[in-house]
Design a protein around this motif. Structure first.
Motif, PDB file in Angstrom:
ATOM      1  N   ALA A 298      -4.142   9.728   2.513  1.00 17.31           N
ATOM      2  CA  ALA A 298      -4.764   9.057   1.377  1.00 17.31           C
ATOM      3  C   ALA A 298      -3.998   7.808   0.993  1.00 17.31           C
ATOM      4  N   ARG A 299      -4.715   6.870   0.422  1.00 10.95           N
ATOM      5  CA  ARG A 299      -4.104   5.707  -0.233  1.00 10.95           C
ATOM      6  C   ARG A 299      -3.925   6.040  -1.709  1.00 10.95           C
ATOM      7  N   VAL A 300      -2.768   5.699  -2.241  1.00 11.77           N
ATOM      8  CA  VAL A 300      -2.497   5.941  -3.656  1.00 11.77           C
ATOM      9  C   VAL A 300      -2.514   4.602  -4.379  1.00 11.77           C
ATOM     10  N   ASP A 301      -3.324   4.528  -5.425  1.00 12.50           N
ATOM     11  CA  ASP A 301      -3.431   3.305  -6.222  1.00 12.50           C
ATOM     12  C   ASP A 301      -3.367   3.702  -7.691  1.00 12.50           C
ATOM     13  N   GLY A 302      -2.204   3.519  -8.284  1.00 10.22           N
ATOM     14  CA  GLY A 302      -2.031   3.941  -9.667  1.00 10.22           C
ATOM     15  C   GLY A 302      -2.148   5.446  -9.799  1.00 10.22           C
ATOM     16  N   THR A 303      -3.098   5.903 -10.603  1.00  7.46           N
ATOM     17  CA  THR A 303      -3.277   7.337 -10.830  1.00  7.46           C
ATOM     18  C   THR A 303      -4.464   7.896 -10.053  1.00  7.46           C
ATOM     19  N   THR A 304      -4.871   7.180  -8.989  1.00  2.00           N
ATOM     20  CA  THR A 304      -6.005   7.610  -8.175  1.00  2.00           C
ATOM     21  C   THR A 304      -5.612   7.619  -6.710  1.00  2.00           C
ATOM     22  N   VAL A 305      -6.099   8.633  -5.982  1.00  2.00           N
ATOM     23  CA  VAL A 305      -5.901   8.674  -4.531  1.00  2.00           C
ATOM     24  C   VAL A 305      -7.260   8.531  -3.852  1.00  2.00           C
ATOM     25  N   TYR A 306      -7.248   7.836  -2.725  1.00  2.00           N
ATOM     26  CA  TYR A 306      -8.469   7.582  -1.956  1.00  2.00           C
ATOM     27  C   TYR A 306      -8.272   8.194  -0.573  1.00  2.00           C
ATOM     28  N   PRO A 307      -8.856   9.367  -0.314  1.00  2.00           N
ATOM     29  CA  PRO A 307      -8.537  10.119   0.898  1.00  2.00           C
ATOM     30  C   PRO A 307      -9.339   9.660   2.119  1.00  2.00           C
TER      31      PRO A 307
ATOM     32  N   ILE B 122      -9.944  10.290  -6.162  1.00  2.00           N
ATOM     33  CA  ILE B 122      -9.632  11.575  -6.777  1.00  2.00           C
ATOM     34  C   ILE B 122      -8.454  11.344  -7.725  1.00  2.00           C
ATOM     35  N   PRO B 123      -8.480  11.869  -8.930  1.00  2.00           N
ATOM     36  CA  PRO B 123      -7.312  11.721  -9.805  1.00  2.00           C
ATOM     37  C   PRO B 123      -6.047  12.276  -9.154  1.00  2.00           C
ATOM     38  N   LEU B 124      -4.974  11.538  -9.275  1.00  2.00           N
ATOM     39  CA  LEU B 124      -3.710  11.966  -8.680  1.00  2.00           C
ATOM     40  C   LEU B 124      -3.295  13.344  -9.190  1.00  2.00           C
ATOM     41  N   ASP B 125      -3.608  13.641 -10.433  1.00  2.00           N
ATOM     42  CA  ASP B 125      -3.241  14.941 -11.007  1.00  2.00           C
ATOM     43  C   ASP B 125      -4.002  16.104 -10.371  1.00  2.00           C
ATOM     44  N   ASP B 126      -5.076  15.795  -9.642  1.00  2.00           N
ATOM     45  CA  ASP B 126      -5.889  16.852  -9.038  1.00  2.00           C
ATOM     46  C   ASP B 126      -5.484  17.179  -7.607  1.00  2.00           C
TER      47      ASP B 126
ATOM     48  N   MET C 143       0.841  -1.192   0.000  1.00  2.00           N
ATOM     49  CA  MET C 143       0.000   0.000   0.000  1.00  2.00           C
ATOM     50  C   MET C 143       0.879   1.246   0.000  1.00  2.00           C
ATOM     51  N   LYS C 144       0.497   2.232  -0.783  1.00  2.00           N
ATOM     52  CA  LYS C 144       1.163   3.529  -0.786  1.00  2.00           C
ATOM     53  C   LYS C 144       0.296   4.512  -0.014  1.00  2.00           C
ATOM     54  N   ILE C 145       0.895   5.177   0.960  1.00  2.00           N
ATOM     55  CA  ILE C 145       0.166   6.101   1.825  1.00  2.00           C
ATOM     56  C   ILE C 145       0.783   7.489   1.684  1.00  2.00           C
ATOM     57  N   ALA C 146      -0.064   8.488   1.443  1.00  2.00           N
ATOM     58  CA  ALA C 146       0.423   9.834   1.177  1.00  2.00           C
ATOM     59  C   ALA C 146      -0.346  10.855   2.011  1.00  2.00           C
ATOM     60  N   ARG C 147       0.235  12.045   2.079  1.00  2.00           N
ATOM     61  CA  ARG C 147      -0.502  13.230   2.522  1.00  2.00           C
ATOM     62  C   ARG C 147      -0.696  14.089   1.287  1.00  2.00           C
ATOM     63  N   VAL C 148      -1.920  14.541   1.087  1.00  2.00           N
ATOM     64  CA  VAL C 148      -2.221  15.321  -0.110  1.00  2.00           C
ATOM     65  C   VAL C 148      -3.007  16.566   0.268  1.00  2.00           C
ATOM     66  N   ARG C 149      -2.891  17.584  -0.575  1.00  2.00           N
ATOM     67  CA  ARG C 149      -3.732  18.771  -0.437  1.00  2.00           C
ATOM     68  C   ARG C 149      -4.740  18.756  -1.579  1.00  2.00           C
ATOM     69  N   HIS C 150      -6.021  18.862  -1.202  1.00  2.00           N
ATOM     70  CA  HIS C 150      -7.075  18.853  -2.214  1.00  2.00           C
ATOM     71  C   HIS C 150      -8.161  19.827  -1.787  1.00  2.00           C
ATOM     72  N   GLU C 151      -8.431  20.794  -2.640  1.00  2.00           N
ATOM     73  CA  GLU C 151      -9.458  21.802  -2.381  1.00  2.00           C
ATOM     74  C   GLU C 151      -9.285  22.442  -1.002  1.00  2.00           C
ATOM     75  N   GLY C 152      -8.042  22.772  -0.675  1.00  2.00           N
ATOM     76  CA  GLY C 152      -7.753  23.493   0.555  1.00  2.00           C
ATOM     77  C   GLY C 152      -7.622  22.627   1.791  1.00  2.00           C
TER      78      GLY C 152
END
Length: 282
Positions: free
Chosen positions: A15-24, A57-61, A1-10
């Motif tokens: 989040a979990r990262v799976d390919g090009t999608t993040v699941y917050p 959420i798309p990783l690019d977003d 599993m890939k685990i990240a911290r992301v900023r999305h809409e402030g």
């Protein structure tokens, strides 16, 4: 599993990262958001909470941030690669040589490293495999050290060599703001079965400057955890940066220092890539 911290809409989210999608993870699902990933590791709930079926959420977003915001400590191991010892001509340490970076050094995997103009003339890179502690470790024998590892990430131990070696100790030269790009995520230990056999390297403006393997470590991950835990308690979310291989700017002939606008990429096989631009600011 890939685990990240992301900023999305402030909002900053784990989040979990799976390919090009993040699941917050929504903010209300963690105790607080100062360091949601560290909290999930400490609670022992990271795998179950982040595996939940939630909208992606798309990783690019999103903006990828340092996967940890406030570890209690970042312990770095110096002179820990045999090939790096050869290029520096320094003596091989008899025990792991440790120093500390503080949390204010952390920055994201794509964020610029901003440095006050004139603060250093000898800015260097150091590609490193970083270990994230998952369970409290105190007096841990090497044979049980793996039980205390949550996962692995990539670090760049940015160093101001002139400050590092003009002082009696290394603290200032290693602890400018943003001197520890980390990320792009944490890969859990179950997905890294051979941490002592990973390609590791760095590129500056696309040119390869470091190209080695974690097999070159003098003190392996298990030995390092066992050694450190004799003197200090390692807590969930703590980071151990395990040293850098040959190819740093200081060790080259002629020496090569980072300049304004340079782009440094640090990569560890199976973990990910950091890509940070150097920016000298007034």
């Amino acid at each position: 599993m890939k685990i990240a911290r992301v900023r999305h809409e402030g909002r900053v989210l784990a989040a979990r990262v799976d390919g090009t999608t993040v699941y917050p993870v929504l903010p209300e699902e963690t105790r607080h958001m100062a360091d949601a990933v560290r909290d999930l590791i400490a609670d022992g709930t990271a795998h179950t909470v982040l595996a939940a079926d939630v909208p992606g959420i798309p990783l690019d977003d999103v903006e990828l941030l340092s996967p940890l915001a406030a570890p209690q400590k970042i312990v770095c191991i110096g002179l820990n690669y045999a090939d790096h010892i050869r290029e520096t001509g320094l003596a091989t340490p008899k025990v792991p040589l440790s120093f500390v970076k503080t949390a204010h050094c952390l920055t994201g995997p794509t964020a610029p490293v901003r440095i006050p103009r004139g603060a250093t003339e000898q800015l260097d890179w150091e590609a490193e495999l970083a270990v994230v502690i998952g369970r409290t470790a105190r007096h841990v024998p090497a044979e049980h050290a793996a039980d205390h590892v949550f996962g692995y990430t990539v670090a760049n131990d940015v160093s101001a060599r002139d400050a590092q070696f003009s002082d009696v100790q290394w603290f200032r030269g290693k602890n400018f703001d943003a001197f520890c790009p980390l990320g792009p995520w944490i890969v859990t230990a179950d997905e890294v079965p051979r941490p002592q056999d990973l390609a590791i390297g760095a590129r500056v403006n696309g040119a390869v400057v470091q190209d080695s393997s974690t097999k070159e470590m003098i003190f392996g991950i298990a030995e390092t955890i066992a050694y450190l835990s004799r003197f200090m308690t390692l807590y969930p979310g703590d980071v151990i940066a395990t040293g850098t291989p040959h190819g740093v700017g200081m060790g080259r002939d002629p020496q090569l220092w980072l300049r304004d606008g340079d782009v440094v990429e640090v990569e560890v096989e199976g973990i990910g890539v950091l890509r940070n631009q150097i920016r000298f600011t007034d």
